[in-house]
Motif scaffolding. Structure first.
Motif, mmCIF file in Angstrom:
data_model
loop_
_atom_site.group_PDB
_atom_site.id
_atom_site.type_symbol
_atom_site.label_atom_id
_atom_site.label_comp_id
_atom_site.label_asym_id
_atom_site.label_seq_id
_atom_site.Cartn_x
_atom_site.Cartn_y
_atom_site.Cartn_z
ATOM 1 N N PRO A 73 -76.503 2.523 -24.981
ATOM 2 C CA PRO A 73 -77.831 2.338 -25.580
ATOM 3 C C PRO A 73 -77.743 2.350 -27.098
ATOM 4 C CG PRO A 73 -77.966 3.849 -23.748
ATOM 5 C CD PRO A 73 -76.501 3.576 -23.961
ATOM 6 N N GLU A 95 -81.532 1.465 -22.163
ATOM 7 C CA GLU A 95 -81.078 2.259 -21.023
ATOM 8 C C GLU A 95 -80.269 1.381 -20.086
ATOM 9 O OE1 GLU A 95 -84.211 4.127 -18.854
ATOM 10 O OE2 GLU A 95 -82.839 5.243 -17.565
ATOM 11 N N GLN A 97 -79.531 0.989 -16.459
ATOM 12 C CA GLN A 97 -80.040 1.446 -15.169
ATOM 13 C C GLN A 97 -79.166 0.914 -14.058
ATOM 14 O OE1 GLN A 97 -84.170 0.398 -14.880
ATOM 15 N NE2 GLN A 97 -84.762 1.723 -16.575
#
Lengths: 468, 201
Positions: A73, A95, A97
């Motif tokens: 990030p 982020e 994920q």
């Protein structure tokens, strides 16, 4: 044709030096934006401001291919736009994920709604070059004047850079004898040299025009609140009856035949029988839910229903029936009698009947005729729900349209009879209060039910409310 | 001639000047690049920026921020209709699309048995009332389970012009439980969040 002497002075020299500095800086920026392509990097013009203040419109982002597994990030990525096929997007990774990368424009209040797959990542931005992408932005926006202005500005800078001129008696080192060639023009330089420089500069500018634009897009999302969509526990009037524990439940949705199916807990043995004449099936009924909007109409002279399985002396019970009529001759809605196959009973009570004025009466026999009668009339052509309950503990209660309209505890026992449930017709005799002209009911009936319990006022109200 | 009356830089000065402008160009270019690199690669995400220097994209709807709203009970054969006004106040031209931001259900198969029909139009919409709503003729229908969940596949694209004047559109939604819904979904519930996303175009 030598140059005027002022162009040999300090002033011209200084102006030229400054112009060359600016041009040189621009040339370096251009080179920096284009040359990385030689080693497989990518450059992209930032086409909008959603990465402000990091990147502005017109910046060129130089992008280095990257192993997506190493992404952290904070990195600014150039990716295939997940929302617009064929476009590039330049946003910051916020982020990682499980099912993709979440990106956000620095100037956007929220992260991008669509996740980006690692395969769509072109690379991580390594360098941002201001200004040089502006022509590409203007070209994309079809803005001619800034482009023309820039071209004129560059031409002017070029002219200024060439303003200073060495005196003719001081030829450039290494090029003796070329000081006074015939190609000299008023600007005091060889035309070919000026053209050459101009061509180099403008082709570099043109190259930046060809750089792919990355839409560092602006976005905003407006959401509804969390909308909860509850599914009803009850889909039909029958569901309400089932939840209240109906033993007999006749939806009366049949369109043919003589069997009125029982969907109550007593099962098919408690199916009711339609009289062979006087019944019109499939007429419009109360609003009892999907596939439950029909009713049967009884003609007031022959139409009726009855059960065929004997019931022994019910002392705690409730009966409920939807009815719709305009009759002025009254008639039995539902009752309990000892005659089989729809005949006229000699023992009969636990009945709900209409008076000639359309009032609803509930009667129980206990060595005397005990009845409660509604104050209002209901023979107005609308659907009404009559409910009667009885037990030793609660006595007689009569509800119409979900509301209690009469009650009595004068008797705690009903007649000791073994018999059948009767709908639309049975004996009424001369002795009950408000005895009607007709024992046969003329009107429509639907969703008739019998319970072995006393329905609560809440259950009665729910049954009424469901169909409203 | 006045040739000697103008002070002229010497050849040496000219050479130094050329060198100076080359170095100066390098310094200016490097300064610009490094400054931008510094801004771009700080390893933190900047705080939320409310104002955007070069323009805004902003979309809102009249029911957002109400927390949780429980709608009337669904049962087969019954449908409900409500209207919602969506307003775009961005300064830049945008495209607004409707999609499902999140959805859950407490019973298997429920989301495939709840249907939504969305129609775009004008008028109506205050307090979910559709009185005065005029359809623009485009209606999309989908079960909750197959409703788009991304901007890219979103429904009812609406191109706003941007500028100082807010632009509004009314969305009419009709929702119902399928008449073939299994009885196993009785008493269950689904939760959905719809979103209108505006993207710069």
């Amino acid at each position: 044709m030598t140059a005027p002497t002022w162009r040999q002075g300090w002033a011209a020299f200084t102006v030229s030096m400054l112009s060359r500095t600016v041009l040189g800086a621009l040339a370096l920026l251009l080179a920096a934006s284009v040359l990385p392509a030689l080693i497989g990097w990518q450059s992209s013009v930032v086409m909008s401001g959603s990465m402000e203040p990091t990147f502005s419109t017109g910046d060129v982002a130089v992008v280095r291919p990257v192993d997506t597994a190493t992404l952290r990030p904070g990195a600014v990525l150039l990716v295939d736009d997940p929302d617009v096929p064929g476009q590039l997007r330049l946003h910051r990774l916020v982020e990682v994920q499980g099912d993709g990368l979440q990106l956000r424009g620095d100037a956007n209040p929220a992260a991008d709604s669509s996740l980006v797959q690692p395969a769509a990542v072109h690379g991580v931005v390594t360098m941002g070059l201001p200004l040089v992408g502006d022509p590409a932005v203007w070209a994309a926006e079809r803005r001619v004047w800034p482009l023309v202005g820039t071209a004129l500005g560059l031409a002017a800078l070029l002219g200024l850079a060439l303003l200073h001129h060495r005196p003719a008696d001081e030829p450039p080192a290494g090029r003796p004898g070329t000081a006074a060639t015939p190609t000299r023009r008023w600007w005091g330089r060889s035309a070919s040299s000026a053209v050459r420089q101009g061509v180099v500069l403008s082709s570099a500018v043109l190259v930046t025009l060809a750089l792919p634009g990355a839409a560092a897009l602006f976005t905003d999302v407006s959401s509804t609140p969390s909308l909860v969509l509850p599914v009803a526990q009850w889909w039909t009037c029958g569901d309400v009856g089932a939840s209240a524990g109906a033993a007999n439940y006749y939806r009366l949705q049949e369109t043919s035949g003589t069997v009125a199916a029982n969907t109550g807990s007593a099962g098919t043995g408690m199916n009711a029988t339609y009289s062979s004449s006087g019944v019109t099936k499939g007429v419009t009924g109360p609003n009892c839910g999907l596939n439950n909007t029909a009713a049967v109409r009884l003609d007031g002279s022959a139409g009726a229903l009855w059960t065929t399985l004997q019931v022994v002396n019910p002392q705690t019970f409730s009966v409920q029936v939807w009815f719709n009529t305009t009759t002025t001759r009254g008639g039995k809605l539902i009752g309990f009698g000892n005659a089989a196959d729809g005949g006229a009973s000699s023992q009969y009570d636990r009945h709900v009947y209409l008076t000639d004025t359309g009032k609803v009466a509930f009667g129980v026999y206990n060595a005397g005729y005990y009845a409660v009668t509604s104050a209002s009339s209901y023979n107005n052509g609308a659907w009404h729900l009559a409910t009667a309950t009885f037990s030793a503990g609660t006595g007689m209660r009569l509800y119409v349209d979900g509301t209690l309209v009469g009650s009595s505890t004068a008797t705690t026992v009903a007649e000791n009879t073994t018999g059948y449930w009767r709908i639309g017709y049975d004996s009424i005799g001369p002795n009950w209060p408000g005895v009607p002209s007709s024992e046969h009911f003329a009107g429509s009936l639907a969703q008739v039910s019998v319970y072995g319990t006393v329905l609560t006022s809440t259950q009665v109200a729910q049954a009424w409310q469901f169909a409203q | 001639m006045t040739k000697l009356s103008v002070r002229r830089p010497s050849r040496r000065a000219t050479r130094r000047g050329a060198l100076l402008s080359a170095v100066g160009a390098l310094v200016v270019a490097a300064a610009l690049v490094w400054q931008s690199a510094y801004a771009g690669f700080a390893d933190t995400t900047p705080a939320l920026t409310a104002s955007i220097g070069t323009g805004t994209i902003a979309v809102s709807n009249e029911v957002e921020g109400l927390g949780t709203v429980t709608l009337p009970e669904l049962r087969p054969g019954v449908s409900y209709t409500e209207c919602i006004i969506v307003t775009s106040t961005g300064s830049k031209p945008a495209q607004v699309k409707l999609y499902v931001k999140s959805r859950t259900a407490t019973a298997t198969g429920l989301t495939s048995n709840i249907s939504f029909s969305w129609t775009a139009g004008t008028g109506g919409g205050a307090n979910a009332d559709c009185a005065g709503f005029v359809s623009n003729g485009v209606t999309v229908s989908s079960t909750l389970s197959s409703f788009p969940t991304t901007f890219g596949s979103g429904y009812l694209p609406w191109n706003t012009a941007g500028g100082a004047t807010p632009e509004s559109r009314t969305y009419q939604v009709t929702y119902s439980l399928s008449t073939s819904a299994p009885t196993s979904v009785k008493g269950a519930s689904a939760t959905v969040v719809f979103a209108w996303e505006a993207q710069q175009r």
